[in-house]
Write a protein that holds these residues in place. Structure first.
Motif, PDB file in Angstrom:
ATOM      1  N   TYR A  27      79.428  14.989  38.008  1.00 35.47           N
ATOM      2  CA  TYR A  27      78.747  15.860  38.971  1.00 35.47           C
ATOM      3  C   TYR A  27      79.161  17.320  38.830  1.00 35.47           C
ATOM      4  CZ  TYR A  27      77.314  11.578  41.276  1.00 35.47           C
ATOM      5  OH  TYR A  27      76.766  10.367  41.550  1.00 35.47           O
ATOM      6  N   PHE A  28      79.591  17.721  37.666  1.00 35.25           N
ATOM      7  CA  PHE A  28      80.099  19.080  37.438  1.00 35.25           C
ATOM      8  C   PHE A  28      79.077  20.138  37.826  1.00 35.25           C
ATOM      9  CE2 PHE A  28      80.765  22.677  34.462  1.00 35.25           C
ATOM     10  CZ  PHE A  28      82.039  23.049  34.839  1.00 35.25           C
ATOM     11  N   VAL A  29      77.892  20.068  37.274  1.00 34.72           N
ATOM     12  CA  VAL A  29      76.875  21.101  37.520  1.00 34.72           C
ATOM     13  C   VAL A  29      76.380  21.065  38.967  1.00 34.72           C
ATOM     14  CG1 VAL A  29      74.620  21.984  36.822  1.00 34.72           C
ATOM     15  CG2 VAL A  29      76.235  21.223  35.087  1.00 34.72           C
ATOM     16  N   PRO A  30      75.979  19.907  39.523  1.00 36.81           N
ATOM     17  CA  PRO A  30      75.528  19.924  40.923  1.00 36.81           C
ATOM     18  C   PRO A  30      76.609  20.385  41.902  1.00 36.81           C
ATOM     19  CG  PRO A  30      74.896  17.859  39.878  1.00 36.81           C
ATOM     20  CD  PRO A  30      75.780  18.587  38.913  1.00 36.81           C
ATOM     21  N   LEU A  31      77.840  20.014  41.649  1.00 34.19           N
ATOM     22  CA  LEU A  31      78.929  20.439  42.526  1.00 34.19           C
ATOM     23  C   LEU A  31      79.118  21.954  42.456  1.00 34.19           C
ATOM     24  CD1 LEU A  31      81.141  19.503  44.452  1.00 34.19           C
ATOM     25  CD2 LEU A  31      82.630  19.230  42.488  1.00 34.19           C
ATOM     26  N   ASN A  32      79.037  22.516  41.258  1.00 31.21           N
ATOM     27  CA  ASN A  32      79.167  23.965  41.123  1.00 31.21           C
ATOM     28  C   ASN A  32      78.000  24.695  41.779  1.00 31.21           C
ATOM     29  OD1 ASN A  32      81.601  23.784  39.830  1.00 31.21           O
ATOM     30  ND2 ASN A  32      80.728  23.885  37.787  1.00 31.21           N
ATOM     31  N   ILE A  33      76.801  24.120  41.712  1.00 35.34           N
ATOM     32  CA  ILE A  33      75.657  24.736  42.384  1.00 35.34           C
ATOM     33  C   ILE A  33      75.873  24.733  43.898  1.00 35.34           C
ATOM     34  CG2 ILE A  33      73.201  24.431  42.901  1.00 35.34           C
ATOM     35  CD1 ILE A  33      72.877  23.495  39.985  1.00 35.34           C
ATOM     36  N   ILE A  34      76.391  23.647  44.433  1.00 30.26           N
ATOM     37  CA  ILE A  34      76.669  23.582  45.871  1.00 30.26           C
ATOM     38  C   ILE A  34      77.738  24.606  46.247  1.00 30.26           C
ATOM     39  CG2 ILE A  34      77.675  22.123  47.685  1.00 30.26           C
ATOM     40  CD1 ILE A  34      76.200  19.762  46.308  1.00 30.26           C
ATOM     41  N   ILE A  35      78.748  24.761  45.402  1.00 35.44           N
ATOM     42  CA  ILE A  35      79.782  25.775  45.662  1.00 35.44           C
ATOM     43  C   ILE A  35      79.163  27.165  45.644  1.00 35.44           C
ATOM     44  CG2 ILE A  35      81.858  26.852  44.700  1.00 35.44           C
ATOM     45  CD1 ILE A  35      82.706  24.006  43.821  1.00 35.44           C
ATOM     46  N   GLY A  36      78.257  27.425  44.701  1.00 32.68           N
ATOM     47  CA  GLY A  36      77.557  28.706  44.667  1.00 32.68           C
ATOM     48  C   GLY A  36      76.729  28.938  45.920  1.00 32.68           C
ATOM     49  N   LEU A  37      76.014  27.899  46.363  1.00 32.43           N
ATOM     50  CA  LEU A  37      75.237  28.014  47.600  1.00 32.43           C
ATOM     51  C   LEU A  37      76.134  28.362  48.786  1.00 32.43           C
ATOM     52  CD1 LEU A  37      72.821  24.956  47.263  1.00 32.43           C
ATOM     53  CD2 LEU A  37      72.142  27.353  47.357  1.00 32.43           C
ATOM     54  N   LEU A  38      77.250  27.660  48.907  1.00 33.58           N
ATOM     55  CA  LEU A  38      78.163  27.906  50.028  1.00 33.58           C
ATOM     56  C   LEU A  38      78.791  29.291  49.963  1.00 33.58           C
ATOM     57  CD1 LEU A  38      79.913  24.421  50.311  1.00 33.58           C
ATOM     58  CD2 LEU A  38      78.260  25.440  51.891  1.00 33.58           C
ATOM     59  N   ALA A  39      79.225  29.697  48.779  1.00 28.95           N
ATOM     60  CA  ALA A  39      79.848  31.019  48.647  1.00 28.95           C
ATOM     61  C   ALA A  39      78.837  32.113  48.966  1.00 28.95           C
ATOM     62  CB  ALA A  39      80.414  31.199  47.245  1.00 28.95           C
ATOM     63  N   GLY A  40      77.598  31.951  48.514  1.00 30.64           N
ATOM     64  CA  GLY A  40      76.577  32.949  48.824  1.00 30.64           C
ATOM     65  C   GLY A  40      76.274  33.008  50.305  1.00 30.64           C
ATOM     66  N   TRP A  41      76.102  31.853  50.923  1.00 32.83           N
ATOM     67  CA  TRP A  41      75.763  31.802  52.345  1.00 32.83           C
ATOM     68  C   TRP A  41      76.909  32.313  53.222  1.00 32.83           C
ATOM     69  CZ3 TRP A  41      71.154  30.371  54.599  1.00 32.83           C
ATOM     70  CH2 TRP A  41      71.165  30.199  55.965  1.00 32.83           C
TER      71      TRP A  41
END
Length: 146
Positions: A36-50
């Motif tokens: 889940y490397f890529v989906p987890l990093n995308i979720i981290i990006g979403l959270l950091a942006g928000w």
């Protein structure tokens, strides 16, 4: 409170996280199972942006660039931390550590190793450009849709 600026910041950092994840994968050992490397990093990006970038909008162009740099730095910090914790848990399940303190210290060692692996010029340049663009686009969204 949901705003257009928070949404745009989250989307921008999710895109940056997706692209950087693709740049990081060839740098890892060949036998690495990414799962889940890529989906987890995308979720981290979403959270950091928000959370980080979205609430610091409306302060001008210089602050927007600084906001983008801060958002990307936090995203990378969270990403490396989460991936290091994941790797520590994987190694702990193989009885690699004698006690809990050794496992906790290993998180920081693994995170430092991951940081050294991804500290390349192309990734650094992309993160810099992605941070500036993300900050400016988020600022524009904040000014445009109040």
């Amino acid at each position: 409170m949901p705003t257009a600026a928070r949404l745009v910041a989250a989307i921008c950092l999710a895109i940056v996280a997706f692209i950087v994840s693709g740049m990081v994968m060839p740098l890892m050992p060949e036998s690495t199972d990414f799962g889940y490397f890529v989906p987890l990093n995308i979720i981290i990006g979403l959270l950091a942006g928000w959370i980080v970038m979205g609430r610091r909008v409306g302060r001008g162009t210089t602050a927007a660039i600084n906001n983008g740099l801060t958002g990307v730095f936090v995203m990378m910090l969270w990403g490396i931390g989460v991936q290091a914790c994941n790797e520590m848990v994987r190694l702990a399940m193989k009885n690699r550590y004698d006690n809990a303190m050794e496992a906790i210290v290993a998180i920081f060692q693994i995170g430092a190793e991951f940081g050294q692996m991804i500290a390349t010029v192309p990734i650094g340049l992309f993160l810099l450009v992605g941070a500036v663009v993300s900050g400016l686009v988020t600022e524009y969204a904040g000014n445009r849709w109040r």
